[in-house]
Design an enzyme around this catalytic site. Structure first.
Site, short mmCIF file in Angstrom:
data_model
loop_
_atom_site.label_atom_id
_atom_site.label_comp_id
_atom_site.label_asym_id
_atom_site.label_seq_id
_atom_site.Cartn_x
_atom_site.Cartn_y
_atom_site.Cartn_z
N SER A 95 1.01 -1.02 -0.20
CA SER A 95 0.03 0.01 0.00
C SER A 95 0.88 1.18 0.10
CB SER A 95 -0.81 -0.17 1.12
OG SER A 95 -1.81 0.93 0.98
N ASP A 217 -9.82 -3.94 -6.29
CA ASP A 217 -9.19 -3.44 -5.07
C ASP A 217 -9.70 -1.80 -5.02
OD1 ASP A 217 -7.77 -2.05 -3.14
OD2 ASP A 217 -5.67 -2.67 -3.96
N HIS A 245 -7.33 -5.31 -0.79
CA HIS A 245 -6.19 -4.45 -0.81
C HIS A 245 -4.99 -5.03 0.02
CE1 HIS A 245 -4.14 -0.73 -1.42
NE2 HIS A 245 -4.01 -0.57 -0.03
#
Length: 265
Positions: A95, A217, A245
């Site tokens: 991320s 996502d 995610h």
């Protein structure tokens, strides 16, 4: 060393083995890698850490001015690497840590052998033809809700981020992780994360990279993974047959397989 305490750095695996750093995303801590790290502890010197304000880090080390951009977090990464003093590392960033790693590699490429960018997003807000996943109004609403009721926001958003409603225990785990993060630091980190725009920085990265994307996502849509791949010279792109995610929790076997395949090549 002060840096190791600040970021709760943990090392495992044989000394002298190729080093691998695993960096967690927003609202998480190094525990998010517990299904991935063991797969590499025989072949690599594995380095885990917590961003300041998360997990077992030293919250007192938080400075709003330092962490007003992702560059402050990238500087932390470089300080960790200088302190543990290992050979050029494989940096695995999930991320927002994908971009933190990219910024660190752009600044000090000699410290990095390869990058593995898991669900990266260089800009979360839509901009013209670029679709980052959120409108500007949606980002404003997200941040306002965090300010008003951080715990309530955590319970609402975590299952959406996880993206696997048939496995509610994962959403609950992410909620718990959010709630363990210092709320004031989390709100600041959220603003830094969701208002960042590091698209232009991709061209500064010369380190070979693997971009890992899931097929669905809401935080980093597949089109964003494709964008990152196009703008990272010499990168590779793998799309996992997974949703959400956080494939490090929801599809760790697929993520490990993709990483092993890339490292073997």
């Amino acid at each position: 060393m002060r840096v190791l305490e600040r970021n709760n750095v943990r090392l495992s695996g044989p000394e002298g083995a190729p080093p691998m750093v695993l960096a967690h995303g927003f609202g998480c801590d190094q525990g998010m890698w517990r299904h991935v790290a063991p797969a590499f502890e025989r072949s690599h010197r594995v380095v885990l850490f917590d961003h300041v304000g998360a997990g077992g880090s030293d919250v007192a080390a938080f400075r709003p001015e330092r962490y007003s951009s992702l560059d402050g977090y990238a500087e932390d990464v470089l300080e960790i690497l200088d302190t543990v003093d290992l050979a050029p590392v494989t940096f695995v960033g999930h991320s927002v840590s994908a971009m933190i790693g990219a910024l660190a590699a752009a600044r000090r490429p000699e410290r990095f052998a390869r990058l593995v960018l898991v669900c990266p997003n260089p800009r979360y807000t839509d901009d013209g033809e670029y679709r980052g996943g959120f409108t500007s109004a949606e980002i404003d609403e997200l941040l306002e809700t965090m300010d008003e009721n951080y715990l309530g926001w955590s319970a609402f958003i975590a299952p959406t981020i996880m993206g696997v409603p048939d496995r509610p225990e994962l959403g609950e785990e992410l909620t718990s992780s959010f709630c363990r993060t210092d709320p004031a630091v989390a709100r600041h980190f959220a603003r830094t994360t969701f208002r960042s725009d590091n698209r232009a920085d991709l061209a500064r990265v010369s380190t070979p990279a693997l971009v890992v994307q899931t097929r669905e996502d809401v935080i980093a849509p597949p089109s964003v993974g494709a964008f990152v791949h196009r703008h990272l010279a010499g990168s590779e792109l793998v799309t996992l047959d997974a949703v959400g995610h956080c494939p490090n929790l929801s599809a760790p076997d697929q993520l490990v397989a993709a990483m092993r395949g890339y490292l073997a090549a």
